[in-house]
Write a protein that holds these residues in place. Structure first.
Motif, PDB file in Angstrom:
ATOM      1  N   MET A 129       0.852  -1.208   0.000  1.00  0.00           N
ATOM      2  CA  MET A 129       0.000   0.000   0.000  1.00  0.00           C
ATOM      3  C   MET A 129       0.878   1.245   0.000  1.00  0.00           C
ATOM      4  N   ALA A 130       0.638   2.125  -0.895  1.00  0.00           N
ATOM      5  CA  ALA A 130       1.451   3.333  -0.965  1.00  0.00           C
ATOM      6  C   ALA A 130       1.028   4.327   0.114  1.00  0.00           C
ATOM      7  N   ALA A 131       2.000   5.067   0.616  1.00  0.00           N
ATOM      8  CA  ALA A 131       1.758   5.988   1.726  1.00  0.00           C
ATOM      9  C   ALA A 131       1.954   7.432   1.299  1.00  0.00           C
ATOM     10  N   THR A 132       1.446   8.321   2.128  1.00  0.00           N
ATOM     11  CA  THR A 132       1.810   9.722   2.046  1.00  0.00           C
ATOM     12  C   THR A 132       2.797  10.002   3.173  1.00  0.00           C
ATOM     13  N   VAL A 133       3.814  10.782   2.906  1.00  0.00           N
ATOM     14  CA  VAL A 133       4.720  11.215   3.967  1.00  0.00           C
ATOM     15  C   VAL A 133       4.739  12.743   3.956  1.00  0.00           C
ATOM     16  N   GLU A 134       4.432  13.331   5.105  1.00  0.00           N
ATOM     17  CA  GLU A 134       4.407  14.798   5.206  1.00  0.00           C
ATOM     18  C   GLU A 134       5.461  15.269   6.205  1.00  0.00           C
ATOM     19  N   PHE A 135       6.314  16.156   5.735  1.00  0.00           N
ATOM     20  CA  PHE A 135       7.296  16.797   6.614  1.00  0.00           C
ATOM     21  C   PHE A 135       6.764  18.190   6.930  1.00  0.00           C
ATOM     22  N   LEU A 136       6.528  18.455   8.219  1.00  0.00           N
ATOM     23  CA  LEU A 136       5.909  19.709   8.632  1.00  0.00           C
ATOM     24  C   LEU A 136       6.884  20.490   9.509  1.00  0.00           C
ATOM     25  N   ASN A 137       7.556  21.456   8.906  1.00  0.00           N
ATOM     26  CA  ASN A 137       8.457  22.344   9.652  1.00  0.00           C
ATOM     27  C   ASN A 137       9.382  21.559  10.591  1.00  0.00           C
ATOM     28  N   VAL A 138      10.074  20.575  10.030  1.00  0.00           N
ATOM     29  CA  VAL A 138      10.906  19.667  10.828  1.00  0.00           C
ATOM     30  C   VAL A 138      12.229  20.332  11.211  1.00  0.00           C
ATOM     31  N   HIS A 139      12.457  20.391  12.502  1.00  0.00           N
ATOM     32  CA  HIS A 139      13.733  20.870  13.046  1.00  0.00           C
ATOM     33  C   HIS A 139      14.387  19.742  13.821  1.00  0.00           C
ATOM     34  N   LYS A 140      15.717  19.688  13.720  1.00  0.00           N
ATOM     35  CA  LYS A 140      16.457  18.696  14.505  1.00  0.00           C
ATOM     36  C   LYS A 140      17.797  19.294  14.911  1.00  0.00           C
ATOM     37  N   SER A 141      18.073  19.261  16.195  1.00  0.00           N
ATOM     38  CA  SER A 141      19.372  19.715  16.698  1.00  0.00           C
ATOM     39  C   SER A 141      20.086  18.561  17.368  1.00  0.00           C
ATOM     40  N   PHE A 142      21.405  18.558  17.242  1.00  0.00           N
ATOM     41  CA  PHE A 142      22.255  17.704  18.072  1.00  0.00           C
ATOM     42  C   PHE A 142      22.975  18.647  19.020  1.00  0.00           C
ATOM     43  N   GLY A 143      22.637  18.626  20.282  1.00  0.00           N
ATOM     44  CA  GLY A 143      23.203  19.614  21.204  1.00  0.00           C
ATOM     45  C   GLY A 143      22.817  21.004  20.722  1.00  0.00           C
ATOM     46  N   HIS A 144      23.818  21.853  20.538  1.00  0.00           N
ATOM     47  CA  HIS A 144      23.523  23.225  20.113  1.00  0.00           C
ATOM     48  C   HIS A 144      23.520  23.372  18.599  1.00  0.00           C
TER      49      HIS A 144
END
Ligand code: ADP
Ligand code: MG
Length: 253
Positions: free
Chosen positions: A1-16
């Protein structure tokens, strides 16, 4: 089954250090999105956030409308139970640069182990499916070989079959051909092309510009933790709008 993937204002920090600085895009069912960009731009981190191998600092990623790591309770988010996260993660196939097969298991056993252990599929049924999947990646005659008896390209095809054994809604590929000798790249890309033609939703981080041009519906160029530009392969690869895209492409083509 095919999916939808939504990235919504994704932030990622490692430490600072903030490595994803607000990523927004949507992958429609059965779309193939190729993500390109220089080393360190956040491509692997973005993929790893999809199945909650990395936890986003803020923003959200929805797969078929739901977060892998969280549940909505009224108006707040609560972390999903571990077993539930594992269950959702199993529906997101991931293929890495290094093949990550179990060295003490044959190709067949590598492709059977997920369904048997996680889905409780009866062994005979799991074996039948695994043999079909090995045939689909062109390795029907290699079922009894151990990874050490296979070429890199064959190992990566087993890794793809193993990911498919969980009947994933979406497949994530992180530079799946980067560790391969040049003459083995084509056989892996051919399997991926077939998967795309079969309607699988795919996010592919790759330096294979020929593959991106031929197979991608959308090419996303990332640099410095943001999407600099995205569009059709011809638009991004042949008519890039941004200087950063142009200078990256000048280096890889
Ligand atoms: P790409 O896949 O585009 O090469 P990555 O997502 O691997 O980029 O890395 C983006 C940035 O995040 C890099 O500067 C990298 O050093 C940093 N990074 C990635 N993983 C970690 C981690 N676990 N801890 C600290 N920094 C990390
Ligand atoms: Mg990477």
């Amino acid at each position: 089954m095919a999916a939808t993937v939504e990235f919504l204002n994704v932030h990622k920090s490692f430490g600072h250090v903030e490595v994803l600085k607000g990523v927004d895009f949507v992958v429609e069912p059965s779309q193939v999105v190729c993500v390109i960009g220089p080393s360190g731009s956040g491509k692997s981190t973005l993929l790893r956030c999809v199945n909650h191998l990395e936890v986003t600092t803020s923003g959200a990623i929805l797969v078929n409308g739901a977060m892998v790591g969280y549940d909505v309770r009224g108006d707040r988010l609560v972390e999903a139970p571990e077993a539930e996260i594992d269950r959702r993660r199993a529906k997101i196939g991931m293929v890495f640069q290094s093949f990550n097969l179990f060295g003490h298991m044959t190709a067949l056993e590598n492709v059977m182990v997920g369904p048997v252990k996680l889905l409780k599929t009866p062994k005979a049924e799991a074996e039948k499916q695994a043999r079909e999947l090995l045939a689909r990646v062109g390795l029907a005659d290699r079922a009894d070989n151990y990874p050490s008896q296979l070429s890199g390209g064959q190992q990566q095809r087993v890794a793809i079959a193993r990911a498919l054994s969980m009947k994933p809604d979406v497949m994530l590929f992180d530079e799946p051909t980067s560790a391969l000798d040049p003459e083995l790249v084509g056989e892996v890309l051919d399997v991926m092309k077939q998967l795309a033609a079969d309607g699988m939703t795919m996010i592919v981080v790759t330096h294979e510009m020929g593959f991106a041009r031929e197979v991608a519906d959308v090419v996303v160029f990332m640099d410095g933790g943001v999407i600099v530009e995205q569009g059709s392969p011809d638009d991004v690869l042949l008519r890039p709008q941004h200087e950063r895209t142009r200078s990256f492409l000048a280096k890889v083509f």
